[in-house]
Every structure is written in structure tokens, then in C-alpha cells.
Design a protein around this motif. Structure first.
Motif, mmCIF file in Angstrom:
data_model
loop_
_atom_site.group_PDB
_atom_site.id
_atom_site.type_symbol
_atom_site.label_atom_id
_atom_site.label_comp_id
_atom_site.label_asym_id
_atom_site.label_seq_id
_atom_site.Cartn_x
_atom_site.Cartn_y
_atom_site.Cartn_z
ATOM 1 N N VAL A 11 0.837 -1.204 0.000
ATOM 2 C CA VAL A 11 0.000 0.000 0.000
ATOM 3 C C VAL A 11 0.869 1.251 0.000
ATOM 4 O O VAL A 11 0.650 2.182 -0.789
ATOM 5 N N ASP A 30 10.455 3.858 6.316
ATOM 6 C CA ASP A 30 10.362 2.447 6.703
ATOM 7 C C ASP A 30 11.595 2.112 7.545
ATOM 8 O O ASP A 30 12.702 2.569 7.230
ATOM 9 N N LYS A 35 14.663 -1.758 2.147
ATOM 10 C CA LYS A 35 13.608 -1.095 1.371
ATOM 11 C C LYS A 35 13.962 0.373 1.127
ATOM 12 O O LYS A 35 13.760 0.902 0.027
ATOM 13 N N THR A 86 -0.914 -4.545 9.405
ATOM 14 C CA THR A 86 -1.768 -4.916 10.550
ATOM 15 C C THR A 86 -2.067 -6.408 10.416
ATOM 16 O O THR A 86 -3.180 -6.791 10.063
ATOM 17 N N GLU A 161 -3.860 -6.046 -5.023
ATOM 18 C CA GLU A 161 -2.524 -6.339 -5.542
ATOM 19 C C GLU A 161 -2.658 -6.885 -6.956
ATOM 20 O O GLU A 161 -3.587 -7.622 -7.269
HETATM 21 N N1 LIG Z 1 -1.890 -5.362 0.421
HETATM 22 C C1 LIG Z 1 -3.053 -4.948 0.019
HETATM 23 O O1 LIG Z 1 -3.517 -5.266 -1.062
HETATM 24 C C2 LIG Z 1 -3.868 -4.055 0.906
HETATM 25 C C3 LIG Z 1 -4.995 -3.407 0.374
HETATM 26 C C4 LIG Z 1 -5.727 -2.544 1.184
HETATM 27 C C5 LIG Z 1 -5.348 -2.364 2.500
HETATM 28 N N2 LIG Z 1 -4.268 -3.027 3.006
HETATM 29 C C6 LIG Z 1 -3.892 -2.753 4.386
HETATM 30 O O2 LIG Z 1 -2.842 -1.796 4.368
HETATM 31 C C7 LIG Z 1 -1.900 -2.065 5.397
HETATM 32 C C8 LIG Z 1 -0.532 -2.304 4.819
HETATM 33 O O3 LIG Z 1 -0.568 -3.449 4.005
HETATM 34 P P1 LIG Z 1 0.671 -3.892 3.127
HETATM 35 O O4 LIG Z 1 0.235 -5.105 2.381
HETATM 36 O O5 LIG Z 1 1.186 -2.721 2.384
HETATM 37 O O6 LIG Z 1 1.707 -4.304 4.292
HETATM 38 P P2 LIG Z 1 3.222 -4.798 4.147
HETATM 39 O O7 LIG Z 1 3.419 -5.798 5.214
HETATM 40 O O8 LIG Z 1 3.514 -5.162 2.723
HETATM 41 O O9 LIG Z 1 4.073 -3.508 4.484
HETATM 42 C C9 LIG Z 1 4.096 -2.892 5.726
HETATM 43 C C10 LIG Z 1 5.365 -2.047 5.810
HETATM 44 O O10 LIG Z 1 5.305 -1.282 7.000
HETATM 45 C C11 LIG Z 1 6.622 -1.170 7.467
HETATM 46 N N3 LIG Z 1 6.625 -0.711 8.847
HETATM 47 C C12 LIG Z 1 6.446 -1.414 9.990
HETATM 48 N N4 LIG Z 1 6.588 -0.600 11.067
HETATM 49 C C13 LIG Z 1 6.852 0.629 10.595
HETATM 50 C C14 LIG Z 1 7.101 1.893 11.208
HETATM 51 N N5 LIG Z 1 7.096 2.041 12.534
HETATM 52 N N6 LIG Z 1 7.334 2.963 10.422
HETATM 53 C C15 LIG Z 1 7.344 2.846 9.082
HETATM 54 N N7 LIG Z 1 7.099 1.670 8.446
HETATM 55 C C16 LIG Z 1 6.867 0.587 9.183
HETATM 56 C C17 LIG Z 1 7.209 -2.563 7.270
HETATM 57 O O11 LIG Z 1 8.621 -2.581 7.319
HETATM 58 C C18 LIG Z 1 6.654 -2.876 5.881
HETATM 59 O O12 LIG Z 1 7.550 -2.454 4.869
HETATM 60 C C19 LIG Z 1 -2.463 -3.268 6.177
HETATM 61 O O13 LIG Z 1 -3.244 -2.782 7.235
HETATM 62 C C20 LIG Z 1 -3.335 -3.945 5.152
HETATM 63 O O14 LIG Z 1 -4.346 -4.702 5.758
HETATM 64 C C21 LIG Z 1 -3.513 -3.845 2.225
#
Ligand SMILES: NC(=O)c1ccc[n+]([C@@H]2O[C@H](COP(=O)([O-])OP(=O)(O)OC[C@H]3O[C@@H](n4cnc5c(N)ncnc54)[C@H](O)[C@@H]3O)[C@@H](O)[C@H]2O)c1
Length: 437
Positions: A11, A30, A35, A86, A161
Motif C-alpha cells: 500500500v 520504513d 527497502k 496490521t 494487488e
Molecule cells: N496489500 C493490500 O492489497 C492491501 C490493500 C488494502 C489495504 N491493506 C492494508 O494496508 C496495510 C498495509 O498493508 P501492506 O500489504 O502494504 O503491508 P506490508 O506488510 O507489505 O508492508 C508494511 C510495511 O510497513 C513497514 N513498517 C512497519 N513498522 C513501521 C514503522 N514504525 N514505520 C514505518 N514503516 C513501518 C514494514 O517494514 C513494511 O515495509 C495493512 O493494514 C493492510 O491490511 C492492504
């Protein structure tokens, strides 16, 4: 705008890449050094369509860079977007470790920053998380006050995705959950060139919408797969069946049947779901979703009953008890079930439905009432007023417009239990109780 994006996952990387592509100045944050380094080299930390090229161009033009330094990111931006993960805990609960940590870090940076700041959360979080976790953590670590020193809003992400960039530019909707309008107004500036329905609503509603959306998608997949399995078992092409189902935009792919209310009933839905489940069982095809439909409906009847009995009144009135408005059919009407159970528990009932008038009924329905539910026939009265004079708790059981004006005539001490939502605008009033609102 100067924007920081926290979390360079799917995201965050897509948001950062697209926002920079649109001309904003973006800092990706991040804690993962790999990354950050990748991004600063102009390479995408994720594989996702054209995002790699977009990131490369934005980094080389200086509109996008990455850091692990939260202080630097917050001090140089006016808005931050939280996209941290999350994930699930082992017990299924939501793991808010990253959300709590990022709020503490942003809060600590806000302590040092002057001027109003906006925190928009895109991570998916259960209803109440903004109010119980995000806001308190930000306030505690910043020593500042939400709404006064900084604004927060929840801005759920709906991208998929694989088509994430296209979804960013053509989202199914833009949802902003907010307390005031300052935060949302700023967010909306990011989408000036997009054409998508915009919904600005309460924080908790926006949090819940994301879960309702994903649960709905999951239910759709499960349903289609069960219909497919069942079709195949009887030698039918399940894809053809579902294609025809999907052609019906009136009842099938529409808002029809998708508003919370009371249990379903009538002469078709219960009977046909029962038969389909039975056929699956006899073919040894597992259809847990279909098997759960009637038990779920039964739970809704119990929920309604509990709502009625919890009012603590002995005298109950029911307005509308055929299975839906505009019919006199009482077969498998969930309201008949409710009336019977209340009667069995010794409640004093009067019931009214203009479509179920013994004097006017003929044929099968008259026979059904007199032969199958004569105990209910004895409770029937001929006007809304007779019900109102009798009842301490008035239950609205179908959507007959005739019942609407009565809501303005509730007398002191009288309570309304609305199972269908004709008075949902009164939700929150002490004498009004809705079953799902
Ligand atoms: N993946 C999807 O298709 C999608 C779609 C809609 C919503 N979401 C939601 O969006 C959120 C993120 O999903 P994602 O798939 O991108 O997650 P992800 O696990 O791919 O990425 C999360 C990122 O956050 C970083 N992170 C952790 N702690 C941090 C901090 N303190 N400061 C900065 N960065 C930090 C991690 O290192 C990681 O790179 C989740 O809540 C998910 O449910 C995901």
C-alpha cells in the motif's frame, strides 16, 4: 503537497509512487534499511505493475526519496499517511504492534514540530482502533491534542494487488472517516483529478466499511466456489450458472437484500436453501457457507427476540408480521416465529398487519392461519391504534409505510423495537432500538 508515507509495503509503495508521479513531494519512511536503500536507488521494494517505472522516474526527478528517520520525515511534510502492516495474531485478533509503534514515533516527532499536522491512516484497523489506539498514542507521545494541534482521519485503501496502480487512479470509492472536515479537505486535494464516488463519514463507520468490503468479497468467492462444486457434482457447468446469476443486476448484483434488517422468511428462501444444502449433503459435497445460511437466519430471529424481551415489558404490540410488506403470506414468516415464542413465554400480545385481515383473506392463507396458527389469529387486531394503545413495547416487523407516522407518536414510557429500519434516523434516541443500527 509535502507528504510522508509510513510503511513501504504494497500500500505504502504504491501510494508513495503514485503521489510522487502526480507531482507531490514524497518521503517514504520504513525501518527496513533494504527497502529504504532500494527506493533511494530508484527501485521499487515491491513487484506491482508499472510502479517500478513510476518510482524510478520520481526518484530521479527528486520528488520521491526514502528514509528511516521519522523526525526528518515529519518535520519536512505537512501530511503523513500511515500504511504499516496490521497482520493477524495467532488467535485471529488484529496485531497492532506496528500501528502503536508508528504512532509513538510520529507523536514524538510532532512534539518537536510546530504548526498543524495531518495524520491519515490507510492501514486496515477494526472499528474503535482510531479512537482507542491511534489518537491516544499520538496524543501521549506528542503532548498535543487531536483536532487542535493535529488532525487525524482514517482513509481506508481499496486497492488490489496486481492492479494496484490502476486501482489508485480509478478507485471504486474514496472513503474518509473524520471528526471535523479539515483533515478530509486536505486529503481530497490529493484526488482532485480522480473521478470516484467520495464518502465522508464518521471514523468508526469508515473503519467498519473496509472490513464489510473484504468480508463481502470473501463471501462472494466462497459462495461462487460452493455453487461451482455443487454444479460440477451434478454435471452442470458452474461458471455458466454464475454468469447467468451475475447477469441479473436487479436482484443479484445490486443493493437488494444487502441492508441489515430482520431474518428472511417466506415460502421460497428457507425451503430452497434447505433443499440445496440437503442435496449437497447427499452428494458428499461440503458447502459450509450454504449450510451456515439458515443457522445465521435463526440467530437473527433470536437477536430480535432478545431485543424485544430485554425492554422488560409484558405488553407487546407487533406492527407487520407477514414475511415482507405487501403480502399476506405467513409461511415461514420470522415474525410469526417471534410472536409464537413470545406467546409461549407469557407475553401479552396484539398484532396488526393490514395485509393479513381474516375478514378479507380467502383460500390457502385463510386456511393456513385458521388451521396452523389459530393462536395468532386470536391476537390480531384491525388497526395500528389498537396495537399502540395496548403495547409498552411496539415491534415493527415489516416495512409498511403505514407504520412510519406512528414513530412520532411514541408516548412516554413506550419503546419501539425496529427490526426493519423504517425509523433508523432515530437511532440513538432512548425509546428507539434498531436491530442493526
Ligand atoms: N496489500 C493490500 O492489497 C492491501 C490493500 C488494502 C489495504 N491493506 C492494508 O494496508 C496495510 C498495509 O498493508 P501492506 O500489504 O502494504 O503491508 P506490508 O506488510 O507489505 O508492508 C508494511 C510495511 O510497513 C513497514 N513498517 C512497519 N513498522 C513501521 C514503522 N514504525 N514505520 C514505518 N514503516 C513501518 C514494514 O517494514 C513494511 O515495509 C495493512 O493494514 C493492510 O491490511 C492492504
Amino acid at each position: 503537497m509535502n507528504i510522508s508515507v509510513f510503511g513501504m509495503g504494497y500500500v505504502g509503495a504504491v501510494s508513495a509512487g503514485c503521489l510522487a508521479h502526480d507531482g507531490h513531494s514524497v518521503i517514504g519512511v520504513d525501518p527496513n534499511r533494504t527497502k529504504v536503500d532500494l527506493l533511494n536507488e530508484g527501485r521499487s521494494p515491491i513487484i506491482e505493475g508499472e510502479i517500478g517505472t513510476m518510482i524510478e522516474k520520481s526518484v530521479s526527478s527528486g520528488r520521491l526519496r526514502a528514509t528511516s528517520d521519522v523526525q526528518e520525515a515529519v518535520s519536512q511534510t505537512e501530511l503523513c499517511v500511515i500504511c504499516v502492516g496490521t497482520p493477524s495474531q495467532i488467535n485471529g485478533n488484529l496485531d497492532l504492534t506496528y500501528v502503536r509503534r508508528v504512532c509513538e514515533e510520529i507523536g514524538a516527532a510532532l512534539r518537536e514540530r510546530s504548526g498543524y499536522y495531518i495524520v491519515a491512516v490507510r492501514s486496515t484497523m477494526l472499528p474503535g482502533t482510531m479512537r482507542d489506539v491511534v489518537i491516544p498514542f499520538l496524543e501521549r507521545s506528542s503532548g498535543k491534542i487531536t483536532g487542535q494541534d493535529f488532525g487525524v482521519c482514517i482513509h481506508p485503501e481499496f486497492l488490489r494487488e496486481g492492479t494496484a496502480v490502476a486501482d489508485f487512479y480509478q478507485p471504486p470509492k474514496i472513503v474518509i472517516g473524520e471528526d471535523g472536515t479539515r483533515c478530509g479537505d486536505l486529503i481530497m486535494r490529493l484526488y482532485e483529478n480522480l473521478h470516484a464516488p467520495v464518502v465522508r463519514t464518521a471514523i468508526e463507520v469508515a473503519e467498519m466499511v473496509k472490513y464489510a468490503d473484504n468480508a463481502w468479497h470473501a463471501v462472494k468467492v466462497g459462495f461462487a466456489n460452493e455453487i461451482g462444486a455443487l454444479s460440477k457434482a451434478v454435471g452442470i457447468d458452474g461458471q455458466k450458472v454464475m454468469q447467468i446469476l451475475c447477469q441479473d443486476l436487479k436482484l443479484n448484483l445490486s443493493a437488494h437484500y444487502l441492508s441489515p434488517g430482520f431474518a428472511f422468511g417466506g415460502s421460497c428462501l428457507p425451503k430452497d436453501v434447505r433443499a440445496l444444502s440437503y442435496r449437497a449433503r447427499s452428494l458428499d459435497v461440503k458447502v459450509p457457507l450454504l449450510d451456515a445460511v439458515l443457522p445465521s437466519n435463526e440467530v437473527q430471529i433470536e437477536r430480535g427476540l432478545r431485543l424485544i424481551t430485554s425492554q422488560g415489558h409484558k405488553k407487546i404490540g407487533v406492527l407487520g408480521f407477514s414475511f415482507k410488506v405487501g403480502t399476506d403470506d405467513l409461511r415461514e414468516s420470522p415474525m410469526v416465529e417471534v410472536i409464537e415464542r413470545l406467546l409461549g413465554k407469557g407475553y401479552e400480545l396484539k398484532v396488526y398487519d393490514r395485509n393479513v385481515d381474516l375478514a378479507k383473506l380467502m383460500g390457502a392463507n385463510r386456511d393456513y392461519i385458521l388451521n396452523h396458527i389459530p393462536h395468532i389469529a386470536r391476537l390480531m387486531v384491525r388497526s395500528v391504534d389498537e396495537v399502540l394503545t395496548h403495547a409498552e413495547t411496539v415491534v415493527i416487523g415489516n416495512r409498511d409505510r403505514e407504520f412510519q407516522p406512528f414513530l412520532d407518536r411514541i408516548r412516554p414510557g413506550q419503546v419501539v423495537v425496529d427490526l426493519v429500519g423504517i425509523g433508523s434516523s432515530r437511532s440513538g434516541e432512548g425509546s428507539y432500538h434498531g436491530i442493526g443500527w
